[in-house]
Scaffold this motif. Structure first.
Motif, mmCIF file in Angstrom:
data_model
loop_
_atom_site.group_PDB
_atom_site.id
_atom_site.type_symbol
_atom_site.label_atom_id
_atom_site.label_comp_id
_atom_site.label_asym_id
_atom_site.label_seq_id
_atom_site.Cartn_x
_atom_site.Cartn_y
_atom_site.Cartn_z
ATOM 1 N N ALA A 28 34.554 39.817 48.507
ATOM 2 C CA ALA A 28 33.928 39.262 47.305
ATOM 3 C C ALA A 28 32.936 40.229 46.683
ATOM 4 C CB ALA A 28 33.218 37.943 47.645
ATOM 5 N N ALA A 29 32.399 41.164 47.487
ATOM 6 C CA ALA A 29 31.445 42.143 46.963
ATOM 7 C C ALA A 29 32.072 43.009 45.884
ATOM 8 C CB ALA A 29 30.926 43.023 48.103
ATOM 9 N N ARG A 30 33.369 43.188 45.959
ATOM 10 C CA ARG A 30 34.068 44.008 44.955
ATOM 11 C C ARG A 30 33.931 43.416 43.561
ATOM 12 N NH1 ARG A 30 40.566 43.969 44.471
ATOM 13 N NH2 ARG A 30 40.851 45.536 42.876
ATOM 14 N N PHE A 31 34.022 42.101 43.459
ATOM 15 C CA PHE A 31 33.969 41.441 42.161
ATOM 16 C C PHE A 31 32.552 41.394 41.617
ATOM 17 C CE2 PHE A 31 37.814 40.010 44.208
ATOM 18 C CZ PHE A 31 38.744 40.006 43.187
ATOM 19 N N LEU A 32 31.599 40.967 42.443
ATOM 20 C CA LEU A 32 30.220 40.900 41.974
ATOM 21 C C LEU A 32 29.632 42.292 41.783
ATOM 22 C CD1 LEU A 32 28.898 37.931 44.141
ATOM 23 C CD2 LEU A 32 29.286 37.941 41.680
#
Length: 356
Positions: free
Chosen positions: A250-254
């Motif tokens: 999820a860090a990729r998106f945020l």
């Protein structure tokens, strides 16, 4: 319609469209005109990235790769290309898709808000070069420092499967919305409504994932479909949005919507090597590197800075006795931060504010 073309002399541009059919370009140009901005059209991703745009629009035919760290990436395409649009978005650092012509109004509104300096706060991500190095705690300390300095601030939990940042803070019983309450949002979210709905600790608002099991939503890699809309609203509602990015997918998106990233690097050989990879992958986003103690194997703040090609010494966060236990017990709010740590927190938050 008249379109602007790319030249070697061009400086950083607010909006760039890489690829796309002529129909897509015409609709993008109209949306940009409504937002009061002139787009630049280029044939491919490499040319688009070379212009370092604030917002990069990508046609569905573009191959994945090369956009890691780009702050705003939006995949745009026509209704008949919807399947390929979503496929391209899944392979890029993007949580936003615009289907034209029906999405043209949203795009114009988004660009107007995103590029309007009067209503656009800063987004700062906190990331660790290794798991368990205290990123959540450090992000909270920095967010609290920024809020204490008089800036409206929200701390955003980027760990969908980590049990809830509000639980670590000890505010899980305070009323207010969590990420799962926003999972059905499509389009835009009113900034004032978001700000008023969040639980807070004094002047610091918090958007957490749920502490209770079974309430985590999300799409590919744990990313919420509403992530882009929520961060957009946070920009409009707060001076500074601090995102605890975590180390999961999820860090990729945020991380793709951050204006600045603070990278916490434990003083260990593997962590330093991993940090070098993070710097290369996110080289389009300004980054502050902080060395995390205790120092091991001679990897001090000067040597690690030299290994990573950064000016030394790096800011140094010492080991803080009791901090991990306070996080585990939900006592982060009441934990007394040592003077040495308060000093490095002030140093890092000052650097962030100077780079806004």
């Amino acid at each position: 319609m008249t379109q602007q073309t790319w030249t070697m002399e061009a400086r950083r541009q607010p909006v760039v469209l890489a690829g796309g059919s002529q129909r897509v370009r015409d609709l993008v140009a109209r949306a940009c005109a409504s937002a009061g901005v002139a787009p630049v059209f280029v044939p491919g991703l490499d040319e688009g990235l070379a212009l370092n745009p604030v917002v990069l629009l990508v046609g569905p035919e573009q191959a994945a790769g090369g956009t890691t760290g780009q702050r705003d990436v939006i995949v745009v395409g026509m209704t008949e290309d919807e399947n390929s649009v979503w496929g391209t978005a899944a392979n890029l650092a993007s949580s936003r898709v615009v289907i034209l012509p029906q999405g043209a109004g949203w795009l114009a509104e988004y660009l107007g808000r995103r590029l309007g300096s009067a209503t656009s706060g800063s987004v700062v991500g906190f990331l660790g070069a290794a798991g368990g190095c205290g990123v959540s705690t450090f992000a909270y300390w920095c967010a609290r420092q920024i809020a204490g300095a008089g800036k409206s601030t929200v701390l955003v939990d980027g760990h969908p499967l980590n049990g809830g940042l509000d639980l670590a803070l000890g505010i899980e019983d305070r009323p207010g919305v969590r990420w799962h309450d926003l999972s059905d949002i499509r389009g835009t979210l009113n900034p004032e409504q978001l700000a008023s709905a969040l639980p807070s600790d004094g002047r610091l608002s918090v958007l957490s994932h749920a502490a209770r099991a079974g309430t985590v939503g999300g799409g590919p890699g744990g990313a919420m479909p509403s992530s882009g809309a929520v961060v957009d609203a946070a920009r409009g509602a707060f001076d500074v949005t601090v995102i605890d990015l975590g180390n999961g997918p999820a860090a990729r998106f945020l991380g793709a919507v951050c204006d600045h990233v603070v990278l916490l690097v434990p003083s260990r050989p593997r962590s330093v090597a991993a940090a070098g990879g993070v710097l290369r992958a996110r080289n389009s986003v300004p980054m502050t590197v902080v060395l995390r103690g205790p120092v091991q194997e001679g990897l001090d703040a000067w040597l690690v800075a030299d290994l990573m090609g950064r000016p030394g010494p790096l800011p140094f966060l010492p080991f803080v006795r009791g901090a991990r236990q306070a996080e585990a017990a939900g006592r982060m709010v009441s934990f007394v931060v040592p003077r040495s740590v308060r000093k490095v927190v002030r140093s890092v938050t000052s650097a962030i504010e100077l780079l806004e």
